[in-house]
Design a protein around this motif. Structure first.
Motif: not given
Length: 269
Positions: A56-64, A80-87, A96-101, A113-114
């Motif tokens: 699930w994607v909660f709160d204001d997190a973004v997945v694209h 948090a943001v998850v993008e760029g073809g991440s699995i 939190d404000h973590a960013h996965v690319i 996190r963080g």
């Protein structure tokens, strides 16, 4: 297949070509406390979040992203943001404000996190924690990795020539430690802490290796087996060949090239 979410009319523009929409639960997901009608975070398309499992994607997190996918029991929280073809799969939590690319993250009890930025990396392990303001790129954590912690303002990254491979258990990289263009870290109970700097194709192997304080290793250095390097130690090596240091204990405040002791002793100093 039962659909577990739908899109609402609320949307957010990420770039001029990317718009994400908030989701809403169509079914209860008891395992994560989501009920019918609960609002989730933002995703770009149905492909970003699996309708199977408890992901699930909660709160204001973004997945694209065209090939970005949240599956299994993975959960994305906060901003948090998850993008760029991440699995992101299995028991992974991104918060939190973590960013996965461009990440491939799979395993149990993996927490990102963080304000962590994780890019172009593969993580497969158990009890992995990436937190604080750590910057991590182009690394590969093997399936055998257990209980590794990278935190605070650590920098762990490699250039595009090779990927940093990490094996073993009980590995801690924290404080303001910097690992730059390191080939591999393996074994167990390896601690790299505080302001330690390890860079330029260094290889760390064996067990119970500790780098703490303001330690600095620079050049093609191969460290093995129960090495302890503490305080303000600095070892540098400019040769194109690896210097091999085995069972060495270096303590105190000194600064010398690895060649000064390499051929003299391969045991404890």
């Amino acid at each position: 297949m039962i659909r577990k979410f739908e899109f609402t009319s609320e949307q957010k523009v990420i770039t001029h070509t990317t718009t994400v929409r908030r989701i809403r639960a169509l079914i209860d997901i008891p395992g994560i406390g989501v009920k019918v009608g609960d609002l989730g975070g933002f995703i770009m398309s149905n492909e970003n979040l699996s309708h199977e499992g408890d992901c699930w994607v909660f709160d204001d997190a973004v997945v694209h992203g065209l090939f970005t996918r949240i599956t299994g029991n993975a959960r994305i929280y906060g901003h948090a943001v998850v993008e760029g073809g991440s699995i992101i799969s299995n028991g992974v939590v991104v918060a939190d404000h973590a960013h996965v690319i461009q990440g491939d993250i799979q395993g149990e009890s993996i927490f990102i996190r963080g304000e962590v930025v994780l890019e172009s990396s593969i993580i497969k392990g158990t009890f992995v924690v990436l937190e604080g303001k750590a910057k991590i790129s182009n690394i590969k954590l093997k399936d055998t990795v257990k209980q590794i912690h990278i935190g605070e303002q650590a920098i762990v990254k490699n250039d595009k020539k090779h990927t940093l491979n990490i094996w073993g258990s009980f590995l801690t990289i924290s404080g303001n430690a910097q690992l730059l263009d390191v080939y591999s870290i393996s074994g167990s109970s390896i601690l790299i802490d505080q302001d330690a700097i390890v860079k330029n194709e260094v290889m760390i192997t064996g067990t119970n290796v500790s780098l703490v304080g303001a330690s600095c290793l620079d050049g093609k250095i191969d460290i093995a087996h129960n090495v302890e390097i503490t305080e303000c130690v600095s070892i540098f090596h400019t040769s194109n060949e690896h210097t091999h240091i085995e069972n060495v204990i270096l303590k105190g405040d000194f600064h010398k090239p690895a060649s000064d002791f390499h051929w003299k002793v391969l045991g404890n100093l």
